[in-house]
Design an enzyme around this catalytic site. Sequence first.
Site, PDB file in Angstrom:
ATOM      1  N   PHE A  60      24.590   1.873  40.216  1.00  0.00           N
ATOM      2  CA  PHE A  60      24.246   1.893  38.529  1.00  0.00           C
ATOM      3  C   PHE A  60      23.656   3.019  38.086  1.00  0.00           C
ATOM      4  O   PHE A  60      23.568   3.028  36.962  1.00  0.00           O
ATOM      5  CB  PHE A  60      24.293   0.454  37.780  1.00  0.00           C
ATOM      6  N   LYS A  71       7.076  -6.756  34.010  1.00  0.00           N
ATOM      7  CA  LYS A  71       7.285  -7.809  32.977  1.00  0.00           C
ATOM      8  C   LYS A  71       7.087  -8.565  32.580  1.00  0.00           C
ATOM      9  O   LYS A  71       6.207  -8.521  31.160  1.00  0.00           O
ATOM     10  CB  LYS A  71       8.714  -8.629  33.945  1.00  0.00           C
ATOM     11  N   ASP A  80      10.998 -15.353  43.226  1.00  0.00           N
ATOM     12  CA  ASP A  80      10.727 -13.594  42.650  1.00  0.00           C
ATOM     13  C   ASP A  80      10.136 -14.485  41.295  1.00  0.00           C
ATOM     14  O   ASP A  80      10.922 -14.504  40.559  1.00  0.00           O
ATOM     15  CB  ASP A  80      12.139 -13.394  42.383  1.00  0.00           C
ATOM     16  N   ARG A 137      25.031  -4.750  33.077  1.00  0.00           N
ATOM     17  CA  ARG A 137      24.891  -5.341  34.284  1.00  0.00           C
ATOM     18  C   ARG A 137      26.702  -6.635  34.781  1.00  0.00           C
ATOM     19  O   ARG A 137      26.382  -7.318  34.116  1.00  0.00           O
ATOM     20  CB  ARG A 137      23.942  -6.648  33.393  1.00  0.00           C
ATOM     21  N   PHE A 166      19.550 -10.361  42.725  1.00  0.00           N
ATOM     22  CA  PHE A 166      19.173  -9.172  41.537  1.00  0.00           C
ATOM     23  C   PHE A 166      19.600  -7.767  42.624  1.00  0.00           C
ATOM     24  O   PHE A 166      19.701  -7.832  43.345  1.00  0.00           O
ATOM     25  CB  PHE A 166      18.019  -9.836  41.498  1.00  0.00           C
ATOM     26  N   THR A 167      19.334  -7.231  42.469  1.00  0.00           N
ATOM     27  CA  THR A 167      19.830  -5.322  42.994  1.00  0.00           C
ATOM     28  C   THR A 167      19.208  -5.190  43.541  1.00  0.00           C
ATOM     29  O   THR A 167      19.592  -5.272  44.616  1.00  0.00           O
ATOM     30  CB  THR A 167      20.300  -4.386  41.688  1.00  0.00           C
ATOM     31  N   TYR A 185     -11.206   4.040  47.047  1.00  0.00           N
ATOM     32  CA  TYR A 185     -10.061   3.741  47.916  1.00  0.00           C
ATOM     33  C   TYR A 185     -10.219   3.114  48.075  1.00  0.00           C
ATOM     34  O   TYR A 185      -9.034   2.382  48.462  1.00  0.00           O
ATOM     35  CB  TYR A 185     -10.308   5.447  49.157  1.00  0.00           C
TER      36      TYR A 185
HETATM   37  N1  F0G Z   1      13.498  -9.191  40.673  1.00  0.00           N
HETATM   38  C1  F0G Z   1      13.942  -8.996  39.530  1.00  0.00           C
HETATM   39  C2  F0G Z   1      14.379 -10.731  38.869  1.00  0.00           C
HETATM   40  C3  F0G Z   1      13.695  -8.009  38.874  1.00  0.00           C
HETATM   41  O1  F0G Z   1      14.277  -8.100  36.865  1.00  0.00           O
HETATM   42  C4  F0G Z   1      13.262  -6.880  38.932  1.00  0.00           C
HETATM   43  C5  F0G Z   1      13.441  -5.718  38.431  1.00  0.00           C
HETATM   44  C6  F0G Z   1      12.724  -6.577  40.225  1.00  0.00           C
HETATM   45  C7  F0G Z   1      12.902  -7.868  41.258  1.00  0.00           C
HETATM   46  C8  F0G Z   1      12.050  -5.632  41.011  1.00  0.00           C
HETATM   47  O2  F0G Z   1      11.466  -5.122  40.352  1.00  0.00           O
HETATM   48  O3  F0G Z   1      12.139  -2.706  39.207  1.00  0.00           O
HETATM   49  O4  F0G Z   1       9.324  -3.696  39.375  1.00  0.00           O
HETATM   50  O5  F0G Z   1      10.881  -3.007  41.680  1.00  0.00           O
HETATM   51  N2  F0G Z   1      14.351  -5.074  37.544  1.00  0.00           N
HETATM   52  C9  F0G Z   1      14.151  -4.598  35.815  1.00  0.00           C
HETATM   53  C10 F0G Z   1      14.793  -4.774  35.035  1.00  0.00           C
HETATM   54  C11 F0G Z   1      14.729  -3.474  36.686  1.00  0.00           C
HETATM   55  O6  F0G Z   1      15.577  -3.692  34.347  1.00  0.00           O
HETATM   56  O7  F0G Z   1      15.468  -5.756  35.611  1.00  0.00           O
HETATM   57  P1  F0G Z   1      10.493  -3.698  40.013  1.00  0.00           P
END
Ligand code: F0G
Length: 506
Positions: free
Chosen positions: A498, A307, A264, A431, A173-174, A121
Amino acid sequence: MIEPDGFIIHGAPVNSRESLRLRGRDEPCSTFQGGDMSNITPRTMGQQFGRRSWAEPWKIKMVEPLRMIGRPDRERALAEAGYNTFLLRSDDVYIDLLTDSGTSAMSDRQWAGMLLGDEAYAGSRNFYHLEEAVQTYYGYRYLTPTHQGRGAEHLISRALIKPGMYIPGNMYFTTTRLHQELAGGVFVDVIINEAHDPTNMHPFKGNIDLNKLADLIARVGADKIPYVSLAGTVNMAGGQPVSMANVRAVRELCDRHGIRIFLDATRMIENAFFIQEREEGYAATPIAAILKEFCSYTDGAWMSAKKDNLVNIGGWLAVNDSELFDTLRNMVVIYEGLHTYGGMAGRDMEALAIGIAESVEEDHVRSRVGQVRYLGELLTDWDIPIVQPVGGHAIFLDAKRFYPHIPQDQFPAQRLAAELYLDSGIRAMERGIASAGRDPETGDHRYPALELTRLTIPRRVYTQAHMDVVAESVKAIYDARTQTRGLKMTYEPQYLRFFQARFEPL
Ligand code: F0G
């Protein structure tokens, strides 16, 4: 690198048919003003190995069968999924280009690391391996793991943003913007204008426009700006990079006003590749060194390790300021887990620590970007509209030019993803307007300049033959484009719509 015939190859060569596209057969390059690329022609590109071709720096030792279900089954599956590729079952998908997130193939060394999981843990040895890897390759001092990228976005946003603050960033970014908004902030896009034009060939379309940033500082005051939110590469712009010169200039401007910069770092290694390839003075610098220098201009980073870092789950948040770290380390126990695991299993931290070291290997990055480029060049040869220059992780089809007869509020990019699935079982992602969501003030759709369908390439998963199949399917739906109609949204969730929205054809 000086070639025998005197040419200087600026950066690692990629088997790049794009270079033909950018420059015409033997014209010198005028697009990349970064430096020595002006000497390169498609024929000199890649000559250091005596030939232009390249191959993946791995061989396959375990396979997972793929199958394509028939057209009637695909029609049924798509209707059941409300024309949203996120709602398909992966068993009904043939080639899955939904995302490069968590979809990488791990190496034998990473799998071996999984067996070395120390599932304590507290104080797992795998945490210390991970901490060391981040310190070594990214250069930040303090680390907390998180379950994935958005866990880290949540923590940094909550720790630093107060209601009424503004967060400038190089395109939204979303999940990043949503966490900034949920903390009470307002995101302000300060990316260069070129990023919003899918045909503009600027080599660093992810750059911050310093005038836009300076104007914001003058308008709202530095004390209303908790940090600059800098992404390398920029996902929503097409995987476009930020130059080293730009981050240095942003650092200088921010230093004058006492503003922090957080990175990021999700696809920062791919960004480093583009710097090596395109920016004056970096041709002979290893990707690992470029990565570390870039990070040195920032105060910390959040990471979706799913990624660049080659794992199926995980993330991290790293900072240099010990006081801020104390706050984050305290918050992580509320939202993610104890500060030495932050939502990750010990074995996952071990695979991540190994993945970080693998992800900066020159051959790996070159073949990763090379594969994306290969697909881009097939499509470009057929005059299919895509975002140019091709970025690091995906091909972005330009739905506005693909379906000029479908108005943006009838979701042309969503429709394009649906058509691709119907044609061949290939899964892509919207997108565009669906991803952009609604303006929290007015409640109207946001209408982004870019209306794109993303063909995202997982790392180390598919072969060049898969890319050929994808290109042919895109060509087939492009040839049938005039008959295609738009969609209407029949169900809309409140957050990140989305992912779960449903549609019907018009
Ligand atoms: N920042 C970027 C640039 C991203 O592309 C993503 C995720 C995140 C933050 C968030 O990270 O998914 O680990 O919580 N992108 C994915 C995509 C979902 O398909 O582009 P996460």
